[in-house]
Write a protein that holds these residues in place. Structure first.
Motif, PDB file in Angstrom:
ATOM      1  N   GLY A 251      43.128 -13.401  -2.984  1.00  0.00           N
ATOM      2  CA  GLY A 251      41.719 -13.709  -3.065  1.00  0.00           C
ATOM      3  C   GLY A 251      40.803 -12.511  -3.163  1.00  0.00           C
TER       4      GLY A 251
ATOM      5  N   THR B 198      39.488 -21.672  -6.268  1.00  0.00           N
ATOM      6  CA  THR B 198      39.803 -21.292  -4.892  1.00  0.00           C
ATOM      7  C   THR B 198      38.526 -20.907  -4.174  1.00  0.00           C
ATOM      8  OG1 THR B 198      41.949 -20.448  -5.619  1.00  0.00           O
ATOM      9  CG2 THR B 198      41.178 -19.751  -3.440  1.00  0.00           C
TER      10      THR B 198
ATOM     11  N   THR C 139      36.989 -16.067  -0.359  1.00  0.00           N
ATOM     12  CA  THR C 139      37.532 -15.594   0.908  1.00  0.00           C
ATOM     13  C   THR C 139      36.383 -15.288   1.858  1.00  0.00           C
ATOM     14  OG1 THR C 139      39.387 -14.607  -0.267  1.00  0.00           O
ATOM     15  CG2 THR C 139      38.990 -13.850   1.988  1.00  0.00           C
TER      16      THR C 139
END
Length: 349
Positions: A94, A314, A317
């Motif tokens: 990430g 995704t 992070t």
């Protein structure tokens, strides 16, 4: 500069120790007139936390593999650089991506390595220097590479190199020549029809495209006169490129870039570590303070998510939980950078 900006940095460099050693063996201690900076993953992550960057896409800066004149040696170095970058991505999920290094100006070997890096290593794209030992992007004989990249819908990050001409005393290459180098390559790519013949390639131009936004109409008229094409079609080709903000989000340059680029085509870039941390803070602060919230969000992240769908798939992070003294130091650094940025702007008289 908010620590929660969730930036995606498309212009951050990697300088592995083995690469630095090979450059030293060849007598190379700088890139573009700037000494090779220290680099390691930990220092990169510290810079990212300071700027509010969640993910950086790493690339190898000039000279790339171009200092090696033996084709097999250049190809081997490109493979090692790409394997190293892929390992960094795996070790720091990430936080990093990478653009693959290619052994240009050998276009056949570059096509082979591009296919390996994109298909096997899952590179986010490839890096191409504007010129490699004097051979510019866009000249004849590069179709094998363009076909390979077009077939994969690849992202191509174009980074400047030193001009194939003697430097001018007192002018470091990174200060002015780099901008011309990018502009030259872009001109040839458009002049010779590469974006139209290979429409699936997405090109990113470093440093806001060099002089491209500022001189686009002048160049378009020249190309139109030379090729009998419509100036509007030529301008459309110039606007098909993506642009990063590395060292370019000043009150003079940023409005020109945003006025010229297509919506969604401006991406955040820092140029770290060749641009030292204070420079990164200065220009990130210039971006933060000179655009509206929607534009800032787009440049910081959502434009890159559209270009790199894996980053949109995704969640970002979360920023690390930094100790209180570190948070305080970062806050002081950000405040100081904003103050310096304001003090360095010209007056209205």
């Amino acid at each position: 500069m908010s620590p929660s900006a969730q930036r995606i940095d498309v212009h951050q460099h990697v300088v592995p120790d083995f690469y630095r050693d090979e450059l030293a063996e060849a007598g190379i201690a700088d890139a573009g007139g700037r000494a090779l900076p220290a680099w390691n993953p930990e220092s990169a992550l510290r810079l990212m936390d300071l700027l509010g960057t969640t993910t950086s896409i790493l690339s190898v800066s000039t000279p790339g593999t171009g200092f090696l004149t033996e084709p097999a040696e250049a190809s081997d170095l490109a493979r090692r650089l790409n394997d190293h970058s892929a390992a960094l991505v795996s070790d720091h999920p990430g936080r990093f991506g990478f653009f693959a290094a290619l052994p240009m100006p050998d276009t056949d070997a570059s096509a082979t390595e591009a296919a390996r890096a994109l298909d096997e290593l899952r590179a986010d794209g490839v890096t191409l220097l504007a010129n490699s030992r004097g051979t510019y992007l866009g000249v004849d004989g590069q179709d094998a590479l363009w076909r390979t990249l077009d077939d994969r819908g690849a992202v191509v990050f174009i980074h400047p190199a030193e001009l194939p001409a003697p430097p001018v005393d007192g002018i470091p290459a990174f200060a002015a020549d780099f901008l011309l180098d990018t502009t030259r390559a872009t001109y040839l790519l458009v002049r010779n029809g590469i974006p139209r013949r290979y429409p699936n390639i997405r090109f990113i131009l470093s440093h806001a495209g060099g002089f491209v936004p500022y001189s686009s109409h002048r160049m378009a008229l020249t190309i139109a006169n030379d090729t009998a094409r419509s100036p509007l079609d030529v301008l459309d080709d110039f606007r098909s490129f993506y642009f990063d903000t590395a060292l370019s989000s000043s009150p003079a340059a940023l409005p020109t870039l945003l006025a010229f680029a297509r919506p969604g085509h401006v991406l955040f870039g820092s140029d770290w570590p060749f641009a030292p941390t204070p420079a990164g803070q200065y220009f990130a602060g210039g971006l933060d303070g000179n655009v509206d919230t929607a534009t800032l969000t787009a440049v910081n992240r959502t434009n890159a998510e559209a270009l790199f769908p894996r980053l949109a798939a995704t969640p970002p992070t979360p920023p690390p939980a930094l100790p209180a003294p570190v948070r305080l130091r970062h806050a002081v650094q950000r405040s100081a950078a904003r103050l310096v940025f304001k003090l360095l702007q010209p007056g209205n008289d």
